[in-house]
Design an enzyme around this catalytic site. Structure first.
Site, PDB file in Angstrom:
ATOM      1  N   CYS A  76      19.978 -25.217 -19.757  1.00  0.00           N
ATOM      2  CA  CYS A  76      19.589 -26.500 -19.182  1.00  0.00           C
ATOM      3  C   CYS A  76      20.025 -27.923 -20.093  1.00  0.00           C
ATOM      4  O   CYS A  76      20.095 -28.848 -19.457  1.00  0.00           O
ATOM      5  CB  CYS A  76      17.904 -26.667 -18.622  1.00  0.00           C
ATOM      6  SG  CYS A  76      16.998 -26.308 -19.778  1.00  0.00           S
ATOM      7  N   HIS A  96      11.974 -27.435 -20.772  1.00  0.00           N
ATOM      8  CA  HIS A  96      13.014 -27.684 -19.744  1.00  0.00           C
ATOM      9  C   HIS A  96      13.583 -29.083 -19.811  1.00  0.00           C
ATOM     10  O   HIS A  96      12.979 -30.161 -19.788  1.00  0.00           O
ATOM     11  CB  HIS A  96      12.683 -27.513 -18.446  1.00  0.00           C
ATOM     12  CG  HIS A  96      13.730 -27.485 -17.259  1.00  0.00           C
ATOM     13  ND1 HIS A  96      15.013 -26.845 -17.244  1.00  0.00           N
ATOM     14  CD2 HIS A  96      13.747 -28.565 -16.361  1.00  0.00           C
ATOM     15  CE1 HIS A  96      15.598 -26.955 -16.314  1.00  0.00           C
ATOM     16  NE2 HIS A  96      15.140 -28.125 -15.648  1.00  0.00           N
TER      17      HIS A  96
END
Length: 221
Positions: free
Chosen positions: A33, A135
């Site tokens: 990510c 994230h």
């Protein structure tokens, strides 16, 4: 990794699939990510590659048998130091937003984009493990509106204009576990991206931008 053509839907702030606004949007793969956030931020495929980010990891810790800036399995999971150095290679500086301040203090026209760091639960198949990871999510203005370019989304999510972005950022940083990274062009002076305020109330000096290894990491879950 997909290139998605979208049309704004003002009723829901979702983005429909009609061809009106072209937005580059990479979707989640493995633990990449951070890579997706960087490419989504620049709105271009292969602005960075996994190989380039791995090379940055080796630059940061050349003598490490197990590199502390990525997954030991080689699946990604890059930490914030990799993101910062990658952006420096493109002529951009980064700084953590001081959450004691309001996003309304930001001069949005002088900020290239944002990377939001959020906690996420670790899963093993259908099981939720009692572990939280981090994230990375890119936020960028495209054709006059800001979009949430989270790689976990099926498609970009329309945030809206400057006022709506400020409201969105305020809501996000209310969570003590979320952090906001500002991305600005290197040639800008430190104070150009924010409205006038004493330096002591703002972002720490540049020497503090790099955080301790593993404090903020990408999640591929």
């Amino acid at each position: 990794m997909t290139m998605t053509c979208m049309k704004k839907d003002n009723r829901t702030h979702q983005v429909s699939a009609e061809d009106d606004v072209s937005i580059y949007h990479e979707k989640q793969s493995r633990e990449l990510c951070a890579l997706h956030a960087l490419n989504n931020l620049f709105q271009e495929s292969r602005t960075f590659t996994q190989k380039e980010l791995d090379e940055i990891c080796n630059t940061l810790s050349p003598a490490s048998y197990i590199n502390p800036h990525r997954s030991m399995l080689g699946l990604g999971n890059y930490d914030v130091n990799v993101i910062i150095l990658a952006l420096q290679h493109k002529g951009f500086d980064t700084m953590w937003f001081d959450k004691r301040r309001s996003p309304s203090d930001l001069e949005l026209d002088n900020i290239f984009g944002f990377i939001l760091n959020i906690p996420t639960d670790l899963r093993l198949g259908i099981l939720h493990l009692p572990v939280q990871r981090k994230h990375w999510v890119a936020i960028r203005k495209v054709n006059g509106d800001f979009y949430n370019l989270d790689s976990k989304l099926n498609r970009p999510l329309l945030i809206g204009n400057n006022q709506q972005l400020v409201a969105f950022l305020k809501e996000q940083i209310q969570n003590k576990d979320k952090e906001l990274l500002l991305v600005v062009k290197h040639e800008l002076e430190n104070d150009v991206w924010r409205r006038s305020a004493p330096r002591s109330q703002g972002i720490p000096p540049k020497s503090n931008y790099i955080v301790n290894n593993g404090q903020f990491k990408e999640s591929g879950v």
